[in-house]
Scaffold this motif. Structure first.
Motif, PDB file in Angstrom:
ATOM      1  N   SER A  59      30.869   4.524  32.698  1.00 15.95           N
ATOM      2  CA  SER A  59      30.290   3.730  33.772  1.00 15.95           C
ATOM      3  C   SER A  59      28.808   3.416  33.476  1.00 15.95           C
ATOM      4  O   SER A  59      28.357   2.275  33.607  1.00 15.95           O
ATOM      5  CB  SER A  59      30.454   4.517  35.069  1.00 15.95           C
ATOM      6  N   ASP A  60      28.062   4.424  33.055  1.00 14.79           N
ATOM      7  CA  ASP A  60      26.650   4.210  32.713  1.00 14.79           C
ATOM      8  C   ASP A  60      26.497   3.324  31.470  1.00 14.79           C
ATOM      9  O   ASP A  60      25.598   2.495  31.392  1.00 14.79           O
ATOM     10  CB  ASP A  60      25.938   5.556  32.468  1.00 14.79           C
ATOM     11  N   ILE A  61      27.382   3.508  30.502  1.00 14.34           N
ATOM     12  CA  ILE A  61      27.303   2.702  29.271  1.00 14.34           C
ATOM     13  C   ILE A  61      27.510   1.224  29.607  1.00 14.34           C
ATOM     14  O   ILE A  61      26.778   0.354  29.143  1.00 14.34           O
ATOM     15  CB  ILE A  61      28.351   3.167  28.234  1.00 14.34           C
ATOM     16  N   ALA A  62      28.512   0.952  30.455  1.00 10.58           N
ATOM     17  CA  ALA A  62      28.801  -0.435  30.831  1.00 10.58           C
ATOM     18  C   ALA A  62      27.614  -1.041  31.581  1.00 10.58           C
ATOM     19  O   ALA A  62      27.161  -2.144  31.280  1.00 10.58           O
ATOM     20  CB  ALA A  62      30.056  -0.489  31.699  1.00 10.58           C
ATOM     21  N   TYR A  63      27.093  -0.272  32.563  1.00 16.97           N
ATOM     22  CA  TYR A  63      25.971  -0.789  33.358  1.00 16.97           C
ATOM     23  C   TYR A  63      24.783  -1.108  32.455  1.00 16.97           C
ATOM     24  O   TYR A  63      24.186  -2.182  32.529  1.00 16.97           O
ATOM     25  CB  TYR A  63      25.544   0.227  34.434  1.00 16.97           C
ATOM     26  N   LEU A  85      31.478 -10.200  25.753  1.00 22.33           N
ATOM     27  CA  LEU A  85      31.478  -8.768  25.433  1.00 22.33           C
ATOM     28  C   LEU A  85      32.262  -8.538  24.141  1.00 22.33           C
ATOM     29  O   LEU A  85      33.415  -8.951  24.033  1.00 22.33           O
ATOM     30  CB  LEU A  85      32.172  -8.004  26.571  1.00 22.33           C
ATOM     31  N   SER A  86      31.625  -7.899  23.168  1.00 25.73           N
ATOM     32  CA  SER A  86      32.346  -7.447  21.977  1.00 25.73           C
ATOM     33  C   SER A  86      32.385  -5.934  22.012  1.00 25.73           C
ATOM     34  O   SER A  86      31.342  -5.282  22.018  1.00 25.73           O
ATOM     35  CB  SER A  86      31.636  -7.901  20.703  1.00 25.73           C
ATOM     36  N   LEU A  87      33.581  -5.424  22.059  1.00 22.72           N
ATOM     37  CA  LEU A  87      33.766  -3.988  22.249  1.00 22.72           C
ATOM     38  C   LEU A  87      34.464  -3.410  21.026  1.00 22.72           C
ATOM     39  O   LEU A  87      35.564  -3.831  20.676  1.00 22.72           O
ATOM     40  CB  LEU A  87      34.635  -3.809  23.503  1.00 22.72           C
ATOM     41  N   THR A  88      33.809  -2.456  20.373  1.00 23.48           N
ATOM     42  CA  THR A  88      34.443  -1.751  19.261  1.00 23.48           C
ATOM     43  C   THR A  88      34.752  -0.336  19.733  1.00 23.48           C
ATOM     44  O   THR A  88      33.857   0.383  20.183  1.00 23.48           O
ATOM     45  CB  THR A  88      33.517  -1.723  18.030  1.00 23.48           C
ATOM     46  N   LEU A  89      36.032   0.022  19.664  1.00 20.29           N
ATOM     47  CA  LEU A  89      36.477   1.312  20.194  1.00 20.29           C
ATOM     48  C   LEU A  89      37.129   2.139  19.090  1.00 20.29           C
ATOM     49  O   LEU A  89      37.910   1.600  18.305  1.00 20.29           O
ATOM     50  CB  LEU A  89      37.529   1.086  21.298  1.00 20.29           C
ATOM     51  N   PRO A  90      36.858   3.443  19.053  1.00 15.18           N
ATOM     52  CA  PRO A  90      37.519   4.282  18.051  1.00 15.18           C
ATOM     53  C   PRO A  90      39.023   4.379  18.297  1.00 15.18           C
ATOM     54  O   PRO A  90      39.809   4.464  17.376  1.00 15.18           O
ATOM     55  CB  PRO A  90      36.841   5.646  18.208  1.00 15.18           C
ATOM     56  N   LYS A  91      39.411   4.394  19.596  1.00 11.11           N
ATOM     57  CA  LYS A  91      40.843   4.405  19.955  1.00 11.11           C
ATOM     58  C   LYS A  91      40.993   3.858  21.375  1.00 11.11           C
ATOM     59  O   LYS A  91      39.985   3.739  22.085  1.00 11.11           O
ATOM     60  CB  LYS A  91      41.418   5.826  19.863  1.00 11.11           C
ATOM     61  N   ILE A  92      42.202   3.514  21.755  1.00 17.56           N
ATOM     62  CA  ILE A  92      42.398   3.033  23.131  1.00 17.56           C
ATOM     63  C   ILE A  92      42.538   4.229  24.056  1.00 17.56           C
ATOM     64  O   ILE A  92      43.504   4.980  23.984  1.00 17.56           O
ATOM     65  CB  ILE A  92      43.617   2.095  23.230  1.00 17.56           C
ATOM     66  N   ASN A  93      41.524   4.404  24.895  1.00 17.58           N
ATOM     67  CA  ASN A  93      41.519   5.503  25.866  1.00 17.58           C
ATOM     68  C   ASN A  93      41.499   4.847  27.250  1.00 17.58           C
ATOM     69  O   ASN A  93      40.487   4.278  27.665  1.00 17.58           O
ATOM     70  CB  ASN A  93      40.259   6.356  25.610  1.00 17.58           C
ATOM     71  N   HIS A  94      42.648   4.913  27.940  1.00 19.44           N
ATOM     72  CA  HIS A  94      42.765   4.169  29.194  1.00 19.44           C
ATOM     73  C   HIS A  94      41.817   4.652  30.278  1.00 19.44           C
ATOM     74  O   HIS A  94      41.290   3.844  31.037  1.00 19.44           O
ATOM     75  CB  HIS A  94      44.220   4.186  29.680  1.00 19.44           C
ATOM     76  N   TRP A  96      38.863   5.891  29.841  1.00 17.24           N
ATOM     77  CA  TRP A  96      37.546   5.381  29.462  1.00 17.24           C
ATOM     78  C   TRP A  96      37.447   3.885  29.805  1.00 17.24           C
ATOM     79  O   TRP A  96      36.492   3.418  30.433  1.00 17.24           O
ATOM     80  CB  TRP A  96      37.307   5.603  27.957  1.00 17.24           C
ATOM     81  N   LEU A  97      38.480   3.144  29.397  1.00 14.81           N
ATOM     82  CA  LEU A  97      38.465   1.691  29.607  1.00 14.81           C
ATOM     83  C   LEU A  97      38.463   1.325  31.090  1.00 14.81           C
ATOM     84  O   LEU A  97      37.783   0.395  31.507  1.00 14.81           O
ATOM     85  CB  LEU A  97      39.678   1.057  28.928  1.00 14.81           C
ATOM     86  N   LYS A  98      39.209   2.092  31.861  1.00 14.40           N
ATOM     87  CA  LYS A  98      39.289   1.843  33.299  1.00 14.40           C
ATOM     88  C   LYS A  98      37.897   1.983  33.928  1.00 14.40           C
ATOM     89  O   LYS A  98      37.449   1.120  34.687  1.00 14.40           O
ATOM     90  CB  LYS A  98      40.241   2.874  33.918  1.00 14.40           C
ATOM     91  N   GLU A  99      37.228   3.073  33.602  1.00 18.79           N
ATOM     92  CA  GLU A  99      35.906   3.331  34.182  1.00 18.79           C
ATOM     93  C   GLU A  99      34.883   2.321  33.661  1.00 18.79           C
ATOM     94  O   GLU A  99      34.052   1.800  34.415  1.00 18.79           O
ATOM     95  CB  GLU A  99      35.467   4.771  33.844  1.00 18.79           C
ATOM     96  N   PHE A 100      34.959   2.034  32.357  1.00 20.63           N
ATOM     97  CA  PHE A 100      34.029   1.079  31.754  1.00 20.63           C
ATOM     98  C   PHE A 100      34.188  -0.301  32.394  1.00 20.63           C
ATOM     99  O   PHE A 100      33.205  -0.930  32.807  1.00 20.63           O
ATOM    100  CB  PHE A 100      34.280   1.005  30.240  1.00 20.63           C
ATOM    101  N   SER A 101      35.417  -0.778  32.491  1.00 25.34           N
ATOM    102  CA  SER A 101      35.615  -2.144  32.998  1.00 25.34           C
ATOM    103  C   SER A 101      35.281  -2.232  34.493  1.00 25.34           C
ATOM    104  O   SER A 101      34.713  -3.230  34.946  1.00 25.34           O
ATOM    105  CB  SER A 101      37.018  -2.664  32.701  1.00 25.34           C
ATOM    106  N   ALA A 102      35.590  -1.177  35.257  1.00 20.86           N
ATOM    107  CA  ALA A 102      35.257  -1.193  36.693  1.00 20.86           C
ATOM    108  C   ALA A 102      33.740  -1.266  36.888  1.00 20.86           C
ATOM    109  O   ALA A 102      33.240  -2.013  37.735  1.00 20.86           O
ATOM    110  CB  ALA A 102      35.821   0.041  37.376  1.00 20.86           C
TER     111      ALA A 102
END
Ligand SMILES: [Mg+2]
Length: 309
Positions: A59-63, A85-94, A96-102
């Motif tokens: 959440s803080d990273i996205a903000y 937004l260009s997002l490079t992710l080590p793996k798909i972590n739902h 993490w993604l849920k909190e980041f995108s919200a």
């Protein structure tokens, strides 16, 4: 989950701006600019272990990824409109993604900007946002506009983000206010936009006041004298300086995202009024001169501003 599903699931929310003609989902996005306006664009990358700690919340990273880019648009005096937004992710972590995108969606609504496209790839965690804004032709505030005898101002206060970072590196728990300064900087969009009619030059303080003000001085081919005693400090930092007399944090600490700008002396009463209207502290810290150096009264230490390489 493939890339398209990922974008569909996490990054395809409704645009709130009628100027977005085509958003996420085509080869490219399409955006209408107002007549007589110019596109202002800026990009910034946040990398894990360099720009944020491994345990920073999604959440803080996205903000912060959004805020630091908005801050650059603010420094130009422009109005932020949309971003990719260009997002490079080590793996798909739902989770993490849920909190980041919200959080990204919430912050984008707060600052009235719309996500219009992007890219996802696999690799070490890395967030790149490209922000786009607009400004009336010829009105942007540039680093090269400072003139001899202009006053130098700073919005908000300086050094608390650096104090927070210092505490974390030393294993000391920072206060909530300090953490917010580091992780939730407030981009000075309203102030920046108002400054296009008042400031002669402007920069956002991301790498430390000494270094960022030097960019203005070099671009404008002028010098300056500032007074360390006049620097606006938060409560915790005032206390810290009282105890240590260590001025490095407000002078050379980064991550404040306040605006450092110059203005003609005749603008001082208008600036005072603007500061009251927006309820943002604006402090005069020195003035521009015809020399070619930056002199800091009340400080004789060596520079430690953030260097990217
Ligand atoms: Mg900047």
């Amino acid at each position: 989950m493939n890339e398209f599903d990922l974008i569909q699931s996490y990054f395809n929310w409704q645009s709130t701006d009628p100027n977005v003609l085509l958003g996420v989902g085509d080869d490219a996005a399409l955006f209408d600019l107002e007549p007589d306006h110019q596109l202002v664009t800026s990009t910034d990358t946040l990398v894990e272990d360099i720009h944020f700690f491994r345990d920073t919340s999604p959440s803080d990273i996205a903000y912060k990824s959004l805020a630091v880019n908005l801050s650059d648009i603010a420094a130009m005096g422009a109005v932020a409109k949309c971003f990719t937004l260009s997002l490079t992710l080590p793996k798909i972590n739902h989770d993490w993604l849920k909190e980041f995108s919200a959080s990204l969606k919430k912050a984008s609504r707060l600052y009235n900007v719309n996500l219009i496209g992007g890219d996802t790839t696999k690799g070490p965690l890395n967030i790149t946002i490209t922000m786009m804004g607009s400004i009336k032709k010829g009105k942007s505030i540039q680093r090269s506009g400072a003139r001899n005898k202009d006053d130098i101002y700073i919005s908000g206060d300086l050094g608390t983000a650096a104090l927070c970072l210092k505490k974390m590196n030393e294993g000391i728990k920072p206060s909530l206010n300090e953490l917010n300064k580091l992780n939730r900087p407030i981009p000075r969009l309203e102030l920046g936009s108002a400054l296009k009619d008042l400031a002669s030059s402007c920069i956002d303080v991301s790498d430390g006041l000494e270094q960022d003000l030097s960019h203005i001085l070099n671009s404008s081919d002028v010098g300056a004298t500032i007074d360390a005693q006049k620097l606006p400090l938060g409560e915790e930092l005032s206390q810290y300086i009282k105890e240590t007399n260590d001025w490095l944090l407000p002078l050379c600490g980064g991550d404040d995202y306040e605006l450092c700008f110059t203005a003609d002396k005749a603008s001082s009463s208008k600036l005072k009024k603007l500061s009251e209207t927006l309820n943002i502290r604006v402090t005069k810290i020195g003035s521009i001169n015809a020399s070619n150096e930056l002199k800091i009264n009340g400080y004789d230490g060596s520079s430690a501003s953030y260097k990217h390489f």
